[in-house]
Design an enzyme around this catalytic site. Structure first.
Site, PDB file in Angstrom:
ATOM      1  N   CYS A  12       3.002 -14.228 -18.294  1.00  0.00           N
ATOM      2  CA  CYS A  12       2.537 -13.915 -19.645  1.00  0.00           C
ATOM      3  C   CYS A  12       1.042 -14.186 -19.699  1.00  0.00           C
ATOM      4  O   CYS A  12       0.421 -14.437 -18.669  1.00  0.00           O
ATOM      5  CB  CYS A  12       3.317 -14.688 -20.712  1.00  0.00           C
ATOM      6  N   SER A  19       6.368 -17.189 -20.360  1.00  0.00           N
ATOM      7  CA  SER A  19       6.748 -17.214 -18.936  1.00  0.00           C
ATOM      8  C   SER A  19       7.371 -18.539 -18.502  1.00  0.00           C
ATOM      9  O   SER A  19       8.328 -18.520 -17.717  1.00  0.00           O
ATOM     10  CB  SER A  19       5.592 -16.796 -18.033  1.00  0.00           C
TER      11      SER A  19
END
Length: 157
Positions: A12, A19
């Site tokens: 991310c 993430s």
């Protein structure tokens, strides 16, 4: 990394919200299925803003609510990641553009770069950044990650 292992990197923007949640969820699911030893699992950021920081306190709280712990510290995606990870799964179109741009310049790129949401049985392609939201936004990310990670694990087992 052992060549017999499968590998996935969740990505991310800052590697402190989406993430690390995806990484922790996937690790738990793989552990529950008894296949965690067959996987190399990690998460990273496209930016360098949060390198070295633990996951956002709200992300950690959300995970704890679901009996998941994480000690992950944020890191940035490296060129080596494109050679060593089989799958790189990101959260939104901006992440995908950044990763595809990096992948085109990486030597020995073997990674399949895709949106984690492409595995969502509910067809929610984008996992929105909860950083500026509240606890309910982190819960939404968690639930999306559970659905997507289950589907991804089933497809790749």
């Amino acid at each position: 990394m052992a060549s017999s292992n499968k590998s996935v990197l969740f990505v991310c923007l800052g590697n402190i919200c989406r993430s690390p949640i995806a990484e922790a969820v996937f690790r738990k699911l793989a552990t529950e299925r008894g296949v965690v030893d067959q996987w190399v699992i990690d998460s990273a950021a496209v930016s360098d803003w949060n390198v070295g920081r633990f996951a956002d306190a709200r992300a950690q709280s959300c995970l704890r609510k679901h009996d998941i712990e994480t000690a992950h510290k944020a890191r940035q995606v490296t060129n080596d990641d494109f050679a060593s990870f089989e799958h790189i799964l990101c959260m939104d179109e901006s992440n995908l553009r950044d990763l595809n741009r990096r992948a085109s310049k990486a030597k020995n790129c073997r990674s399949k770069v895709d949106l984690l949401g492409s595995y969502d049985p509910h067809k929610q392609l984008i996992i929105e950044d909860p950083y500026y939201g509240g606890d309910e936004d982190f819960e939404t990310v968690y639930q999306q990650c559970v659905r997507c990670c289950k589907a991804f694990l089933e497809k790749n087992s």
